[in-house]
Scaffold this motif. Structure first.
Motif, PDB file in Angstrom:
ATOM      1  N   PRO A  89     -28.901 -16.369  17.428  1.00  0.00           N
ATOM      2  CA  PRO A  89     -30.089 -16.854  17.668  1.00  0.00           C
ATOM      3  C   PRO A  89     -31.195 -16.155  18.231  1.00  0.00           C
ATOM      4  O   PRO A  89     -30.698 -15.362  18.723  1.00  0.00           O
ATOM      5  N   LYS A  90     -32.516 -16.578  18.276  1.00  0.00           N
ATOM      6  CA  LYS A  90     -33.469 -15.939  19.087  1.00  0.00           C
ATOM      7  C   LYS A  90     -33.452 -16.272  20.562  1.00  0.00           C
ATOM      8  O   LYS A  90     -33.715 -15.243  21.196  1.00  0.00           O
ATOM      9  N   LEU A  91     -33.059 -17.371  21.014  1.00  0.00           N
ATOM     10  CA  LEU A  91     -33.134 -17.658  22.347  1.00  0.00           C
ATOM     11  C   LEU A  91     -31.608 -18.090  22.742  1.00  0.00           C
ATOM     12  O   LEU A  91     -30.858 -18.596  22.226  1.00  0.00           O
ATOM     13  N   HIS A  92     -31.346 -17.509  24.199  1.00  0.00           N
ATOM     14  CA  HIS A  92     -30.083 -17.522  24.687  1.00  0.00           C
ATOM     15  C   HIS A  92     -30.337 -18.155  26.250  1.00  0.00           C
ATOM     16  O   HIS A  92     -31.330 -17.647  26.870  1.00  0.00           O
ATOM     17  N   ARG A  93     -29.214 -18.714  26.565  1.00  0.00           N
ATOM     18  CA  ARG A  93     -29.491 -19.164  28.044  1.00  0.00           C
ATOM     19  C   ARG A  93     -27.746 -19.054  28.644  1.00  0.00           C
ATOM     20  O   ARG A  93     -26.982 -19.508  27.970  1.00  0.00           O
ATOM     21  N   ILE A  94     -27.723 -18.495  29.760  1.00  0.00           N
ATOM     22  CA  ILE A  94     -26.519 -18.107  30.336  1.00  0.00           C
ATOM     23  C   ILE A  94     -26.034 -18.715  31.592  1.00  0.00           C
ATOM     24  O   ILE A  94     -27.147 -18.534  32.606  1.00  0.00           O
ATOM     25  N   TYR A  95     -25.263 -19.571  31.917  1.00  0.00           N
ATOM     26  CA  TYR A  95     -24.858 -20.001  33.031  1.00  0.00           C
ATOM     27  C   TYR A  95     -23.497 -19.493  33.724  1.00  0.00           C
ATOM     28  O   TYR A  95     -22.574 -19.523  32.908  1.00  0.00           O
ATOM     29  N   LEU A  96     -23.446 -19.396  35.146  1.00  0.00           N
ATOM     30  CA  LEU A  96     -22.175 -19.166  35.627  1.00  0.00           C
ATOM     31  C   LEU A  96     -22.066 -20.059  36.744  1.00  0.00           C
ATOM     32  O   LEU A  96     -22.787 -20.126  37.817  1.00  0.00           O
ATOM     33  N   PHE A  97     -21.055 -20.982  36.548  1.00  0.00           N
ATOM     34  CA  PHE A  97     -20.817 -22.225  37.273  1.00  0.00           C
ATOM     35  C   PHE A  97     -19.994 -21.543  38.546  1.00  0.00           C
ATOM     36  O   PHE A  97     -18.710 -21.837  38.599  1.00  0.00           O
ATOM     37  N   ASP A  98     -20.492 -21.014  39.626  1.00  0.00           N
ATOM     38  CA  ASP A  98     -19.485 -20.489  40.669  1.00  0.00           C
ATOM     39  C   ASP A  98     -20.702 -20.575  41.979  1.00  0.00           C
ATOM     40  O   ASP A  98     -21.728 -19.771  42.093  1.00  0.00           O
ATOM     41  N   GLU A  99     -20.264 -21.447  43.135  1.00  0.00           N
ATOM     42  CA  GLU A  99     -21.209 -21.397  44.133  1.00  0.00           C
ATOM     43  C   GLU A  99     -20.810 -20.051  45.054  1.00  0.00           C
ATOM     44  O   GLU A  99     -21.640 -19.929  45.943  1.00  0.00           O
ATOM     45  N   GLU A 100     -19.690 -19.363  44.957  1.00  0.00           N
ATOM     46  CA  GLU A 100     -19.506 -18.096  45.543  1.00  0.00           C
ATOM     47  C   GLU A 100     -20.179 -16.970  44.986  1.00  0.00           C
ATOM     48  O   GLU A 100     -20.599 -16.897  43.931  1.00  0.00           O
ATOM     49  N   PRO A 101     -20.359 -16.043  45.990  1.00  0.00           N
ATOM     50  CA  PRO A 101     -21.035 -14.759  45.468  1.00  0.00           C
ATOM     51  C   PRO A 101     -20.324 -13.791  44.638  1.00  0.00           C
ATOM     52  O   PRO A 101     -19.997 -12.719  45.003  1.00  0.00           O
ATOM     53  N   THR A 102     -19.826 -14.427  43.690  1.00  0.00           N
ATOM     54  CA  THR A 102     -18.875 -13.578  42.594  1.00  0.00           C
ATOM     55  C   THR A 102     -19.912 -12.824  41.590  1.00  0.00           C
ATOM     56  O   THR A 102     -21.144 -13.219  41.483  1.00  0.00           O
ATOM     57  N   ALA A 103     -19.220 -12.291  40.731  1.00  0.00           N
ATOM     58  CA  ALA A 103     -20.071 -11.472  39.510  1.00  0.00           C
ATOM     59  C   ALA A 103     -19.543 -11.233  38.298  1.00  0.00           C
ATOM     60  O   ALA A 103     -18.276 -11.015  38.359  1.00  0.00           O
ATOM     61  N   LEU A 104     -20.222 -10.940  37.174  1.00  0.00           N
ATOM     62  CA  LEU A 104     -19.737 -10.758  35.932  1.00  0.00           C
ATOM     63  C   LEU A 104     -20.631  -9.514  35.374  1.00  0.00           C
ATOM     64  O   LEU A 104     -21.789  -9.751  35.525  1.00  0.00           O
ATOM     65  N   ARG A 105     -20.081  -8.667  34.684  1.00  0.00           N
ATOM     66  CA  ARG A 105     -21.089  -7.585  33.960  1.00  0.00           C
ATOM     67  C   ARG A 105     -20.702  -8.075  32.576  1.00  0.00           C
ATOM     68  O   ARG A 105     -19.542  -7.819  31.831  1.00  0.00           O
ATOM     69  N   LEU A 106     -21.414  -8.612  31.899  1.00  0.00           N
ATOM     70  CA  LEU A 106     -21.590  -9.115  30.301  1.00  0.00           C
ATOM     71  C   LEU A 106     -22.193  -7.813  29.517  1.00  0.00           C
ATOM     72  O   LEU A 106     -23.301  -7.419  29.721  1.00  0.00           O
ATOM     73  N   ALA A 107     -21.456  -7.603  28.230  1.00  0.00           N
ATOM     74  CA  ALA A 107     -22.021  -6.772  27.339  1.00  0.00           C
ATOM     75  C   ALA A 107     -22.149  -7.438  26.090  1.00  0.00           C
ATOM     76  O   ALA A 107     -21.028  -7.724  25.268  1.00  0.00           O
ATOM     77  N   ILE A 108     -23.105  -7.904  25.634  1.00  0.00           N
ATOM     78  CA  ILE A 108     -23.573  -8.588  24.335  1.00  0.00           C
ATOM     79  C   ILE A 108     -23.646  -7.813  23.218  1.00  0.00           C
ATOM     80  O   ILE A 108     -24.685  -6.999  23.225  1.00  0.00           O
ATOM     81  N   PHE A 109     -22.696  -8.050  22.127  1.00  0.00           N
ATOM     82  CA  PHE A 109     -22.916  -7.343  21.005  1.00  0.00           C
ATOM     83  C   PHE A 109     -24.044  -7.524  20.124  1.00  0.00           C
ATOM     84  O   PHE A 109     -24.207  -8.994  19.901  1.00  0.00           O
ATOM     85  N   LEU A 110     -24.849  -6.738  19.504  1.00  0.00           N
ATOM     86  CA  LEU A 110     -25.977  -7.365  18.855  1.00  0.00           C
ATOM     87  C   LEU A 110     -25.636  -6.441  17.502  1.00  0.00           C
ATOM     88  O   LEU A 110     -25.357  -5.432  17.411  1.00  0.00           O
ATOM     89  N   THR A 111     -25.799  -7.368  16.450  1.00  0.00           N
ATOM     90  CA  THR A 111     -25.694  -6.943  14.977  1.00  0.00           C
ATOM     91  C   THR A 111     -26.560  -6.062  14.454  1.00  0.00           C
ATOM     92  O   THR A 111     -26.342  -5.226  13.512  1.00  0.00           O
ATOM     93  N   GLN A 112     -27.843  -6.051  15.099  1.00  0.00           N
ATOM     94  CA  GLN A 112     -28.838  -5.188  14.891  1.00  0.00           C
ATOM     95  C   GLN A 112     -29.822  -5.096  15.995  1.00  0.00           C
ATOM     96  O   GLN A 112     -29.559  -5.774  16.797  1.00  0.00           O
ATOM     97  N   PRO A 113     -30.743  -3.941  15.759  1.00  0.00           N
ATOM     98  CA  PRO A 113     -31.644  -3.681  17.286  1.00  0.00           C
ATOM     99  C   PRO A 113     -32.457  -5.040  17.474  1.00  0.00           C
ATOM    100  O   PRO A 113     -33.041  -5.537  16.534  1.00  0.00           O
ATOM    101  N   PHE A 114     -32.533  -5.605  18.750  1.00  0.00           N
ATOM    102  CA  PHE A 114     -33.641  -6.451  19.152  1.00  0.00           C
ATOM    103  C   PHE A 114     -34.235  -5.869  20.249  1.00  0.00           C
ATOM    104  O   PHE A 114     -33.644  -5.181  20.935  1.00  0.00           O
ATOM    105  N   ARG A 115     -35.315  -6.346  20.691  1.00  0.00           N
ATOM    106  CA  ARG A 115     -35.787  -6.301  22.096  1.00  0.00           C
ATOM    107  C   ARG A 115     -35.412  -7.442  22.814  1.00  0.00           C
ATOM    108  O   ARG A 115     -35.742  -8.730  22.312  1.00  0.00           O
ATOM    109  N   LEU A 116     -34.867  -7.368  24.090  1.00  0.00           N
ATOM    110  CA  LEU A 116     -34.573  -8.740  24.696  1.00  0.00           C
ATOM    111  C   LEU A 116     -35.438  -8.622  26.010  1.00  0.00           C
ATOM    112  O   LEU A 116     -35.431  -7.687  26.692  1.00  0.00           O
ATOM    113  N   ASP A 117     -35.994  -9.983  26.347  1.00  0.00           N
ATOM    114  CA  ASP A 117     -36.774 -10.280  27.484  1.00  0.00           C
ATOM    115  C   ASP A 117     -35.875 -11.235  28.339  1.00  0.00           C
ATOM    116  O   ASP A 117     -35.008 -12.086  27.929  1.00  0.00           O
TER     117      ASP A 117
END
Length: 343
Positions: A89-117
């Motif tokens: 879809p055009k719009l995405h929202r991502i939440y990480l429910f963690d109050e501690e200073p943890t981190a994730l590095r996500l790599a989202i696969f795109l089926t075709q080229p898009f510009r992401l803001d």
């Protein structure tokens, strides 16, 4: 898993610390768009273990239509690949429910080229958060991929692998949904072209300005997402064809036969340029998506008119390349190796 013990119908794992990552597509509901997103897979890179989320279905006796969301219980401080098997879809929202200073590095696969803001707390994150932007990124080592040590919302797009990399961090307010990351995909024409100029002399701002003038479009629609020496780009293609993993944005060294390639390409640069459709400001989209009652707002889904305009634009670029106008505008001979339009 060490420390886990079997119980009736479940496992007890006191040392297994998981945190909930939620993805949603704000705005259009399934019942209005007819879109079925299907499974969304999360793959942990450290051990190649994966899990998939399928979201809510009507046959689950839900009291209302299922939302466009997916969720995973993930181990924090890890890198994950996210793969959706349907058109995104055009719009995405991502939440990480963690109050501690943890981190994730996500790599989202795109089926075709898009510009992401990228938007966090209503603020559009510009080049200072783009780790592929060597001129504007606020940290060190650019161009490169973001890491878990980078600030919340740091990002980069690898046009070769078509993966959008994003750093997501826990912290205060996260259990209440604060500081979520909003993404907007925009349809683009993506050009891969080679210019007769050394990479060290490549002037991205001038390229954008001259290209915008030639095509008679606003310069803000043009973004350079990758720049490298032509020899490095060719080595990358050869490595990909051989099935080798290649680190994005790395300038690849030539091997035994590379001296000739280096001599041929020392004054050539390969760039990947995206020209996005004409659209409203991303903050307007963000505000519309955050408002109740806007589920049928056309700005919350892809525009067919925008795609048709991009197809016409790609034909215009082809014509101007054939006539020599493109080379004149950019002040260099130009070879277009690939041109793709989002559809």
């Amino acid at each position: 898993i060490d420390g886990c013990r079997g119980r009736t119908g479940h496992f007890n794992c006191p040392d297994l610390r998981l945190r909930f990552l939620r993805w949603e597509s704000p705005g259009l509901a399934n019942v209005q768009s007819g879109r079925q997103l299907g499974f969304f897979k999360a793959l942990r890179l450290s051990d190649d273990r994966s899990t998939a989320s399928k979201g809510g279905f009507k046959d689950m006796c839900l009291p209302s239509e299922p939302e466009q969301d997916r969720g995973w219980a993930l181990r924090p401080n890890e890198d994950y690949n996210l793969t959706m098997f349907a058109s995104p879809p055009k719009l995405h929202r991502i939440y990480l429910f963690d109050e501690e200073p943890t981190a994730l590095r996500l790599a989202i696969f795109l089926t075709q080229p898009f510009r992401l803001d990228v938007v966090v707390d209503g603020e559009v994150l510009g080049g200072e958060y783009d780790t592929s932007d060597a001129l504007r990124f606020q940290g060190s080592g650019a161009p490169r991929l973001p890491t878990r040590d980078d600030p919340h919302g740091s990002y980069a797009f690898d046009p070769h692998a078509r993966r959008f990399y994003l750093t997501v961090k826990g912290g205060n307010g996260r259990l209440h949904g604060h500081h979520s990351i909003f993404l907007r995909m925009t349809q683009v024409v993506q050009l891969s072209l080679t210019l007769s100029v050394h990479a060290s002399e490549f002037d991205g701002d001038a390229i954008i300005s001259n290209l915008a003038t030639l095509l008679q479009i606003d310069a803000s629609r043009i973004k350079i997402v990758s720049v490298e020496g032509a020899g490095s780009a060719r080595r990358r293609r050869l490595a990909a064809e051989a099935g080798e993993d290649v680190e994005p944005f790395a300038q690849l060294a030539e091997e035994d036969h590379g001296r000739r390639l280096q001599e041929e390409s020392e004054n050539k640069t390969t760039a990947v340029i995206q020209i996005s459709e004409e659209t409203e400001d991303v903050t307007e989209t963000f505000n519309n998506a955050a408002s109740e009652g806007n589920e049928t707002d056309s700005s919350l889904d892809f525009s067919e008119d925008g795609m048709l305009d991009l197809i016409a634009l790609s034909a215009n670029i082809t014509a101007k390349a054939a006539s020599g106008e493109l080379a004149t505008a950019l002040g260099s001979s130009v070879e277009i190796s690939e041109m793709v339009v989002s559809d």
